[in-house]
Write a protein that holds these residues in place. Structure first.
Motif, PDB file in Angstrom:
ATOM      1  N   LEU A 133       0.819  -1.215   0.000  1.00  0.00           N
ATOM      2  CA  LEU A 133       0.000   0.000   0.000  1.00  0.00           C
ATOM      3  C   LEU A 133       0.851   1.263   0.000  1.00  0.00           C
ATOM      4  O   LEU A 133       0.540   2.236  -0.694  1.00  0.00           O
ATOM      5  CB  LEU A 133      -0.930  -0.002   1.213  1.00  0.00           C
ATOM      6  CG  LEU A 133      -1.845   1.229   1.365  1.00  0.00           C
ATOM      7  CD1 LEU A 133      -2.754   1.366   0.153  1.00  0.00           C
ATOM      8  CD2 LEU A 133      -2.652   1.126   2.656  1.00  0.00           C
ATOM      9  N   GLY A 134       1.955   1.249   0.757  1.00  0.00           N
ATOM     10  CA  GLY A 134       2.799   2.427   0.831  1.00  0.00           C
ATOM     11  C   GLY A 134       3.362   2.824  -0.520  1.00  0.00           C
ATOM     12  O   GLY A 134       3.433   4.015  -0.856  1.00  0.00           O
ATOM     13  N   ARG A 135       3.746   1.846  -1.321  1.00  0.00           N
ATOM     14  CA  ARG A 135       4.300   2.157  -2.627  1.00  0.00           C
ATOM     15  C   ARG A 135       3.218   2.643  -3.582  1.00  0.00           C
ATOM     16  O   ARG A 135       3.444   3.546  -4.398  1.00  0.00           O
ATOM     17  CB  ARG A 135       4.992   0.921  -3.209  1.00  0.00           C
ATOM     18  CG  ARG A 135       5.695   1.213  -4.518  1.00  0.00           C
ATOM     19  CD  ARG A 135       6.595   0.075  -4.942  1.00  0.00           C
ATOM     20  NE  ARG A 135       7.099   0.292  -6.282  1.00  0.00           N
ATOM     21  CZ  ARG A 135       7.818  -0.580  -6.963  1.00  0.00           C
ATOM     22  NH1 ARG A 135       8.144  -1.738  -6.413  1.00  0.00           N
ATOM     23  NH2 ARG A 135       8.227  -0.322  -8.187  1.00  0.00           N
ATOM     24  N   VAL A 136       2.023   2.059  -3.487  1.00  0.00           N
ATOM     25  CA  VAL A 136       0.902   2.531  -4.310  1.00  0.00           C
ATOM     26  C   VAL A 136       0.622   3.996  -4.015  1.00  0.00           C
ATOM     27  O   VAL A 136       0.473   4.820  -4.926  1.00  0.00           O
ATOM     28  CB  VAL A 136      -0.356   1.687  -4.062  1.00  0.00           C
ATOM     29  CG1 VAL A 136      -1.558   2.294  -4.785  1.00  0.00           C
ATOM     30  CG2 VAL A 136      -0.152   0.252  -4.525  1.00  0.00           C
ATOM     31  N   LEU A 137       0.541   4.326  -2.714  1.00  0.00           N
ATOM     32  CA  LEU A 137       0.240   5.706  -2.331  1.00  0.00           C
ATOM     33  C   LEU A 137       1.342   6.659  -2.767  1.00  0.00           C
ATOM     34  O   LEU A 137       1.071   7.766  -3.244  1.00  0.00           O
ATOM     35  CB  LEU A 137       0.029   5.787  -0.818  1.00  0.00           C
ATOM     36  CG  LEU A 137      -1.217   5.074  -0.283  1.00  0.00           C
ATOM     37  CD1 LEU A 137      -1.244   5.118   1.242  1.00  0.00           C
ATOM     38  CD2 LEU A 137      -2.486   5.708  -0.849  1.00  0.00           C
ATOM     39  N   MET A 138       2.610   6.217  -2.629  1.00  0.00           N
ATOM     40  CA  MET A 138       3.725   7.080  -3.031  1.00  0.00           C
ATOM     41  C   MET A 138       3.671   7.361  -4.531  1.00  0.00           C
ATOM     42  O   MET A 138       3.845   8.495  -4.977  1.00  0.00           O
ATOM     43  CB  MET A 138       5.055   6.424  -2.662  1.00  0.00           C
ATOM     44  CG  MET A 138       6.271   7.270  -2.991  1.00  0.00           C
ATOM     45  SD  MET A 138       7.798   6.683  -2.206  1.00  0.00           S
ATOM     46  CE  MET A 138       7.922   5.008  -2.820  1.00  0.00           C
ATOM     47  N   SER A 139       3.410   6.336  -5.312  1.00  0.00           N
ATOM     48  CA  SER A 139       3.338   6.500  -6.761  1.00  0.00           C
ATOM     49  C   SER A 139       2.150   7.374  -7.156  1.00  0.00           C
ATOM     50  O   SER A 139       2.275   8.284  -7.984  1.00  0.00           O
ATOM     51  CB  SER A 139       3.220   5.128  -7.436  1.00  0.00           C
ATOM     52  OG  SER A 139       3.002   5.258  -8.813  1.00  0.00           O
ATOM     53  N   TYR A 140       0.987   7.100  -6.557  1.00  0.00           N
ATOM     54  CA  TYR A 140      -0.219   7.850  -6.923  1.00  0.00           C
ATOM     55  C   TYR A 140      -0.069   9.334  -6.594  1.00  0.00           C
ATOM     56  O   TYR A 140      -0.357  10.208  -7.420  1.00  0.00           O
ATOM     57  CB  TYR A 140      -1.432   7.266  -6.213  1.00  0.00           C
ATOM     58  CG  TYR A 140      -2.728   7.955  -6.576  1.00  0.00           C
ATOM     59  CD1 TYR A 140      -3.398   7.631  -7.743  1.00  0.00           C
ATOM     60  CD2 TYR A 140      -3.267   8.936  -5.751  1.00  0.00           C
ATOM     61  CE1 TYR A 140      -4.581   8.270  -8.083  1.00  0.00           C
ATOM     62  CE2 TYR A 140      -4.445   9.579  -6.084  1.00  0.00           C
ATOM     63  CZ  TYR A 140      -5.093   9.242  -7.250  1.00  0.00           C
ATOM     64  OH  TYR A 140      -6.260   9.883  -7.594  1.00  0.00           O
ATOM     65  N   PHE A 141       0.412   9.602  -5.384  1.00  0.00           N
ATOM     66  CA  PHE A 141       0.516  11.006  -4.983  1.00  0.00           C
ATOM     67  C   PHE A 141       1.713  11.701  -5.630  1.00  0.00           C
ATOM     68  O   PHE A 141       1.734  12.929  -5.735  1.00  0.00           O
ATOM     69  CB  PHE A 141       0.540  11.129  -3.459  1.00  0.00           C
ATOM     70  CG  PHE A 141      -0.814  10.935  -2.847  1.00  0.00           C
ATOM     71  CD1 PHE A 141      -1.802  11.900  -2.996  1.00  0.00           C
ATOM     72  CD2 PHE A 141      -1.133   9.773  -2.172  1.00  0.00           C
ATOM     73  CE1 PHE A 141      -3.067  11.718  -2.464  1.00  0.00           C
ATOM     74  CE2 PHE A 141      -2.392   9.578  -1.636  1.00  0.00           C
ATOM     75  CZ  PHE A 141      -3.366  10.552  -1.785  1.00  0.00           C
ATOM     76  N   ALA A 142       2.686  10.930  -6.123  1.00  0.00           N
ATOM     77  CA  ALA A 142       3.736  11.533  -6.945  1.00  0.00           C
ATOM     78  C   ALA A 142       3.125  12.112  -8.209  1.00  0.00           C
ATOM     79  O   ALA A 142       3.494  13.211  -8.651  1.00  0.00           O
ATOM     80  CB  ALA A 142       4.797  10.494  -7.298  1.00  0.00           C
ATOM     81  N   SER A 143       2.166  11.398  -8.799  1.00  0.00           N
ATOM     82  CA  SER A 143       1.495  11.909  -9.989  1.00  0.00           C
ATOM     83  C   SER A 143       0.634  13.125  -9.667  1.00  0.00           C
ATOM     84  O   SER A 143       0.548  14.071 -10.461  1.00  0.00           O
ATOM     85  CB  SER A 143       0.647  10.816 -10.646  1.00  0.00           C
ATOM     86  OG  SER A 143       1.456   9.923 -11.381  1.00  0.00           O
ATOM     87  N   VAL A 144       0.000  13.124  -8.498  1.00  0.00           N
ATOM     88  CA  VAL A 144      -0.767  14.305  -8.068  1.00  0.00           C
ATOM     89  C   VAL A 144       0.161  15.509  -7.947  1.00  0.00           C
ATOM     90  O   VAL A 144      -0.144  16.611  -8.425  1.00  0.00           O
ATOM     91  CB  VAL A 144      -1.477  14.030  -6.726  1.00  0.00           C
ATOM     92  CG1 VAL A 144      -2.126  15.306  -6.191  1.00  0.00           C
ATOM     93  CG2 VAL A 144      -2.520  12.924  -6.882  1.00  0.00           C
ATOM     94  N   TYR A 145       1.313  15.298  -7.324  1.00  0.00           N
ATOM     95  CA  TYR A 145       2.307  16.366  -7.157  1.00  0.00           C
ATOM     96  C   TYR A 145       2.751  16.912  -8.515  1.00  0.00           C
ATOM     97  O   TYR A 145       2.823  18.133  -8.722  1.00  0.00           O
ATOM     98  CB  TYR A 145       3.492  15.809  -6.376  1.00  0.00           C
ATOM     99  CG  TYR A 145       4.747  16.645  -6.412  1.00  0.00           C
ATOM    100  CD1 TYR A 145       4.866  17.803  -5.651  1.00  0.00           C
ATOM    101  CD2 TYR A 145       5.825  16.262  -7.220  1.00  0.00           C
ATOM    102  CE1 TYR A 145       6.023  18.561  -5.691  1.00  0.00           C
ATOM    103  CE2 TYR A 145       6.982  17.011  -7.257  1.00  0.00           C
ATOM    104  CZ  TYR A 145       7.091  18.165  -6.491  1.00  0.00           C
ATOM    105  OH  TYR A 145       8.233  18.908  -6.539  1.00  0.00           O
ATOM    106  N   VAL A 146       3.035  16.013  -9.456  1.00  0.00           N
ATOM    107  CA  VAL A 146       3.498  16.443 -10.779  1.00  0.00           C
ATOM    108  C   VAL A 146       2.409  17.249 -11.486  1.00  0.00           C
ATOM    109  O   VAL A 146       2.695  18.265 -12.124  1.00  0.00           O
ATOM    110  CB  VAL A 146       3.932  15.237 -11.626  1.00  0.00           C
ATOM    111  CG1 VAL A 146       4.238  15.675 -13.057  1.00  0.00           C
ATOM    112  CG2 VAL A 146       5.154  14.577 -11.008  1.00  0.00           C
TER     113      VAL A 146
END
Length: 245
Positions: A133-146
């Motif tokens: 879950l932690g990696r999913v959230l990191m990846s998803y919110f990285a896209s939000v940040y971008v």
């Protein structure tokens, strides 16, 4: 159409032969370029053995040591342009990107009018299998940040499964791409978008590798975090002319 799938490899002996055979079994004709970064596990030797079986379809560029994901793709892009390919694809060797979806990316560009088709994990919810879950959230919110930093509307900004029409790679100044790790994926999308190209997301289901070792690390995300801010600031002082036929 001449279609080239670029696959960077480092220690992919468990996956590389099956991946090559799977891509060549698809209905759409693809050629493959392996960018091999001196794998000590013998990945390069496997590719060389298969070249005699797939003569003229399977190509290999060997480099000395791990030189980075971005530089591997840039090397492949320049090679593809020199050889006259019409559509150029990025793809991992570990089956996290479903090979059969190469055909959907191709159709999005060849028939659907996209200049770049992106295999998207997030355009229809979160389609990721076997990630913690932690990696999913990191990846998803990285896209939000971008999206917040760049203004792009792309849901999966870090995706590495893509099809480029030739004119995109001809228009982008490949020597001016600065980010070399996974930030490279973001910079290529951002630069194409700034040039006015049509970027389309095609839904895929991303599955974590079953064989071999992941190349992901925290440093990759740190590069992207700060690199994207620098990229955005640099864009204020650059011109992005549209494509001229």
């Amino acid at each position: 159409m001449k279609n080239l799938v670029i696959i960077p490899t480092y220690n992919e002996k468990e996956n590389v032969e099956e991946m090559i055979r799977t891509v060549f079994s698809l209905q759409t004709p693809f050629q493959i370029l392996i960018i091999e970064d001196g794998s000590p596990d013998g990945t390069g030797a496997i590719v060389k053995r298969l070249q005699s079986e797939f003569e003229g379809k399977l190509h290999l560029i060997e480099r000395e040591g791990k030189l980075g994901l971005g530089t591997a793709y840039l090397t492949g892009f320049k090679w593809a342009l020199e050889k006259g390919y019409d559509y150029i694809f990025e793809m991992d060797c570990d089956f996290s990107h479903p090979p059969e979806d190469l055909e959907n990316l191709f159709k999005a560009c060849n028939e659907g009018g996209a200049d770049m088709a992106i295999g998207s994990r997030y355009i229809k919810g979160i389609n990721v299998i076997n990630w913690p879950l932690g990696r999913v959230l990191m990846s998803y919110f990285a896209s939000v940040y971008v999206r917040l930093v760049t203004g792009m509307k792309i849901m999966d900004t870090t995706a590495g499964f893509k099809c480029y029409s030739r004119r995109v790679l001809e228009t982008i100044d490949l020597d001016d791409i600065r980010l070399k790790g996974y930030g490279f994926q973001i910079e290529m999308k951002f630069t194409a978008w700034k040039h006015g190209f049509n970027l389309v997301e095609v839904p895929i289901i991303f599955t974590e590798r079953q064989e071999g070792t992941s190349k992901m690390s925290g440093g990759i995300f740190n590069e992207a975090l700060w690199g994207i801010l620098k990229m955005k600031m640099r864009s204020w002082f650059k011109k992005y002319p549209g494509y001229k036929s």
